[in-house]
Design a protein around this motif. Structure first.
Motif, PDB file in Angstrom:
ATOM      1  N   VAL A 111      43.348 -12.419 -30.116  1.00 35.66           N
ATOM      2  CA  VAL A 111      43.758 -11.406 -29.612  1.00 35.66           C
ATOM      3  C   VAL A 111      43.604  -9.668 -31.165  1.00 35.66           C
ATOM      4  O   VAL A 111      44.897 -10.582 -32.031  1.00 35.66           O
ATOM      5  CB  VAL A 111      45.332 -10.689 -29.205  1.00 35.66           C
ATOM      6  N   VAL A 112      43.370  -8.709 -31.010  1.00 38.13           N
ATOM      7  CA  VAL A 112      42.756  -8.530 -32.296  1.00 38.13           C
ATOM      8  C   VAL A 112      43.675  -6.911 -31.665  1.00 38.13           C
ATOM      9  O   VAL A 112      42.884  -6.379 -30.535  1.00 38.13           O
ATOM     10  CB  VAL A 112      41.189  -8.720 -32.721  1.00 38.13           C
ATOM     11  N   GLY A 113      43.764  -5.600 -33.041  1.00 41.93           N
ATOM     12  CA  GLY A 113      44.151  -4.471 -32.701  1.00 41.93           C
ATOM     13  C   GLY A 113      45.511  -4.127 -33.498  1.00 41.93           C
ATOM     14  O   GLY A 113      46.284  -5.613 -34.267  1.00 41.93           O
ATOM     15  N   LEU A 114      45.494  -3.809 -33.719  1.00 42.79           N
ATOM     16  CA  LEU A 114      46.910  -2.381 -34.763  1.00 42.79           C
ATOM     17  C   LEU A 114      48.070  -3.311 -34.150  1.00 42.79           C
ATOM     18  O   LEU A 114      48.604  -3.576 -35.167  1.00 42.79           O
ATOM     19  CB  LEU A 114      47.040  -1.149 -34.426  1.00 42.79           C
ATOM     20  N   TRP A 115      48.056  -3.392 -32.591  1.00 44.98           N
ATOM     21  CA  TRP A 115      49.872  -4.223 -32.292  1.00 44.98           C
ATOM     22  C   TRP A 115      49.675  -5.446 -32.748  1.00 44.98           C
ATOM     23  O   TRP A 115      50.970  -5.626 -33.039  1.00 44.98           O
ATOM     24  CB  TRP A 115      49.435  -3.985 -31.231  1.00 44.98           C
ATOM     25  N   CYS A 116      49.121  -5.845 -33.559  1.00 46.88           N
ATOM     26  CA  CYS A 116      49.293  -7.450 -34.110  1.00 46.88           C
ATOM     27  C   CYS A 116      49.198  -7.707 -35.011  1.00 46.88           C
ATOM     28  O   CYS A 116      50.150  -8.819 -35.578  1.00 46.88           O
ATOM     29  CB  CYS A 116      47.690  -8.452 -33.882  1.00 46.88           C
ATOM     30  N   ASP A 117      49.616  -6.266 -35.918  1.00 46.49           N
ATOM     31  CA  ASP A 117      50.835  -6.990 -37.370  1.00 46.49           C
ATOM     32  C   ASP A 117      52.032  -7.400 -37.194  1.00 46.49           C
ATOM     33  O   ASP A 117      52.365  -7.445 -36.799  1.00 46.49           O
ATOM     34  CB  ASP A 117      50.641  -5.191 -37.952  1.00 46.49           C
ATOM     35  N   PRO A 118      51.234  -8.630 -37.602  1.00 49.47           N
ATOM     36  CA  PRO A 118      52.598  -9.478 -38.305  1.00 49.47           C
ATOM     37  C   PRO A 118      53.629  -9.244 -38.873  1.00 49.47           C
ATOM     38  O   PRO A 118      54.925 -10.037 -39.252  1.00 49.47           O
ATOM     39  CB  PRO A 118      51.981 -10.876 -38.108  1.00 49.47           C
ATOM     40  N   PHE A 119      53.375  -8.096 -39.530  1.00 45.25           N
ATOM     41  CA  PHE A 119      54.503  -7.423 -41.112  1.00 45.25           C
ATOM     42  C   PHE A 119      54.984  -7.120 -41.733  1.00 45.25           C
ATOM     43  O   PHE A 119      55.568  -5.565 -42.475  1.00 45.25           O
ATOM     44  CB  PHE A 119      53.242  -8.603 -42.479  1.00 45.25           C
ATOM     45  N   VAL A 120      54.711  -5.845 -40.791  1.00 44.61           N
ATOM     46  CA  VAL A 120      54.984  -4.230 -40.826  1.00 44.61           C
ATOM     47  C   VAL A 120      56.554  -4.279 -40.573  1.00 44.61           C
ATOM     48  O   VAL A 120      56.861  -5.130 -39.984  1.00 44.61           O
ATOM     49  CB  VAL A 120      54.511  -2.818 -39.347  1.00 44.61           C
ATOM     50  N   ASP A 121      57.289  -4.205 -40.699  1.00 39.27           N
ATOM     51  CA  ASP A 121      58.709  -4.329 -41.244  1.00 39.27           C
ATOM     52  C   ASP A 121      59.497  -4.255 -39.318  1.00 39.27           C
ATOM     53  O   ASP A 121      60.304  -4.827 -39.928  1.00 39.27           O
ATOM     54  CB  ASP A 121      59.313  -3.203 -42.330  1.00 39.27           C
ATOM     55  N   GLU A 122      58.748  -2.576 -38.965  1.00 43.57           N
ATOM     56  CA  GLU A 122      59.793  -3.182 -37.886  1.00 43.57           C
ATOM     57  C   GLU A 122      59.276  -3.974 -36.927  1.00 43.57           C
ATOM     58  O   GLU A 122      60.412  -3.502 -35.930  1.00 43.57           O
ATOM     59  CB  GLU A 122      59.319  -1.146 -37.432  1.00 43.57           C
ATOM     60  N   ARG A 123      58.915  -4.194 -36.900  1.00 34.81           N
ATOM     61  CA  ARG A 123      58.025  -5.426 -35.635  1.00 34.81           C
ATOM     62  C   ARG A 123      58.032  -6.853 -36.335  1.00 34.81           C
ATOM     63  O   ARG A 123      56.969  -7.479 -35.392  1.00 34.81           O
ATOM     64  CB  ARG A 123      56.680  -5.143 -34.995  1.00 34.81           C
ATOM     65  N   ARG A 124      58.629  -6.798 -37.439  1.00 34.40           N
ATOM     66  CA  ARG A 124      57.648  -8.338 -38.160  1.00 34.40           C
ATOM     67  C   ARG A 124      58.338  -9.335 -37.222  1.00 34.40           C
ATOM     68  O   ARG A 124      57.736 -10.131 -37.031  1.00 34.40           O
ATOM     69  CB  ARG A 124      58.326  -8.646 -39.843  1.00 34.40           C
ATOM     70  N   GLU A 125      59.162  -9.263 -37.379  1.00 32.94           N
ATOM     71  CA  GLU A 125      59.869 -10.886 -35.920  1.00 32.94           C
ATOM     72  C   GLU A 125      60.017 -10.826 -34.806  1.00 32.94           C
ATOM     73  O   GLU A 125      59.956 -11.347 -34.291  1.00 32.94           O
ATOM     74  CB  GLU A 125      61.838 -10.431 -36.605  1.00 32.94           C
ATOM     75  N   GLU A 126      59.595  -9.068 -33.881  1.00 22.99           N
ATOM     76  CA  GLU A 126      59.079  -9.472 -32.853  1.00 22.99           C
ATOM     77  C   GLU A 126      57.419 -10.582 -33.067  1.00 22.99           C
ATOM     78  O   GLU A 126      57.692 -10.786 -32.029  1.00 22.99           O
ATOM     79  CB  GLU A 126      58.981  -7.982 -32.289  1.00 22.99           C
ATOM     80  N   ILE A 127      56.645  -9.796 -33.587  1.00 18.82           N
ATOM     81  CA  ILE A 127      55.459 -10.412 -34.123  1.00 18.82           C
ATOM     82  C   ILE A 127      56.350 -12.476 -33.789  1.00 18.82           C
ATOM     83  O   ILE A 127      55.311 -13.167 -33.361  1.00 18.82           O
ATOM     84  CB  ILE A 127      54.881  -9.502 -34.481  1.00 18.82           C
ATOM     85  N   ARG A 128      56.888 -12.178 -34.891  1.00 19.77           N
ATOM     86  CA  ARG A 128      57.163 -13.865 -35.180  1.00 19.77           C
ATOM     87  C   ARG A 128      57.476 -14.272 -34.023  1.00 19.77           C
ATOM     88  O   ARG A 128      57.082 -15.427 -34.067  1.00 19.77           O
ATOM     89  CB  ARG A 128      57.674 -13.746 -36.711  1.00 19.77           C
TER      90      ARG A 128
END
Length: 309
Positions: A159-176
């Motif tokens: 799955v490829v795209g900006l939404w997949c960012d695993p390290f941006v502060d506000e979504r890091r734990e959500e993606i993890r």
């Protein structure tokens, strides 16, 4: 408008003749046409309906660049969908380098299950060329709310795209958490960040529902787990003891060498799928790619942009 129509047909002729070359000269012509905006739409639609036939494909390309899916009539949408159906089953995967690229890899080929687990909504089937152009367009403009979900590639789905960012502060734990959930369902799932502009890279590896490794070039504090075998290989070659995050405060240049040799594309190629530079004509491809809406997306279709099929 008559003088402009003449130059429009000349520009469309150039786009037609240079279809295989998506270099800067071609991009400049496309940008110049899109600068005219909606004023060109009626003439482009006329060419689509009445010809000249040799310019119809280029006219469609400019229409999409100006207004995206919203300016296409039913006949043009049907033509685009038909072309995707024809091309997708036999296409060769192409690299997706958005300068800053984010992707999630999941073991297996359950494309629909992966989308459901991530809360994605299928928008429409897509070739790699279309998926790549949407992802790259997002990285250089306004976020579309779309990601590209690949067919199964050598036993993995990406799955490829900006939404997949695993390290941006506000979504890091959500993606993890999402990657861990995927790994619990499919045994293994990864997330990657890579900048081809030299701004660093990072990786997150989860197995059986838990994170086994997270490494981020710019933050020792966010590292988790022990180095992966591919990391250990380069650490040993460079004579670096312990974990790379142990050396973030060191003046030793060896860590810089490690980051050059072992970046996210290196790790992804060893662990799953490197979408930036590792796409191979030798891979076994099963299924068709999909453009999908991310949770909360406001878009209803493919946005304006220099999209290809």
């Amino acid at each position: 408008m008559e003088n402009h129509e003449g130059s429009l047909e000349a520009d469309l002729e150039y786009l037609r003749s240079s279809r295989a070359d998506f270099g800067w000269d071609r991009k400049r012509v496309l940008w110049r046409l899109t600068d005219h905006g909606m004023e060109l739409v009626p003439r482009l639609r006329q060419i689509r309906r009445e010809g000249p036939g040799r310019l119809r494909a280029a006219a469609l390309e400019v229409l999409v660049a100006i207004g995206g899916e919203a300016v296409l009539d039913e006949a043009d949408m049907a033509a685009a969908e038909r072309l995707i159906r024809v091309k997708a089953p036999s296409e060769t995967p192409i690299r997706i380098d958005a300068c800053v690229t984010f992707w999630i890899c999941v073991r297996g080929g359950d494309q629909q299950g992966v989308m459901s687990s991530l809360g994605l909504t299928a928008l429409r089937p897509a070739t790699f060329a279309l998926g790549e152009s949407v992802v790259v367009g997002d990285a250089h403009g306004d976020e579309s709310g779309l990601v590209f979900v690949t067919p199964e590639l050598n036993g993995w789905t990406a799955v490829v795209g900006l939404w997949c960012d695993p390290f941006v502060d506000e979504r890091r734990e959500e993606i993890r958490a999402l990657v861990e959930e995927l790994s619990e369902r499919y045994d293994e799932a990864h997330a990657y960040y890579f900048s081809s502009q030299g701004d660093g890279s990072a990786w997150l590896i989860a197995r059986n529902g838990r994170t086994v490794r997270r490494y981020i070039e710019w933050s020792a504090a966010m590292a988790l787990g022990e180095p992966l075998p591919i990391e250990r290989q380069y650490l040993d070659q460079l004579g670096i003891r312990g974990n790379p995050e142990d050396h973030h405060e060191s003046d030793d240049d060896l860590l810089g060498d490690f980051h050059l040799e072992c970046d996210a594309t290196t790790v992804a190629a060893a662990m799953s799928i490197d979408v930036v530079s590792g796409m191979s004509t030798e891979w076994v491809v099963c299924g068709t790619g999909q453009l999908a809406l991310v949770p909360g997306a406001s878009t209803t279709g493919i946005p304006p942009g220099p999209h290809r099929i």
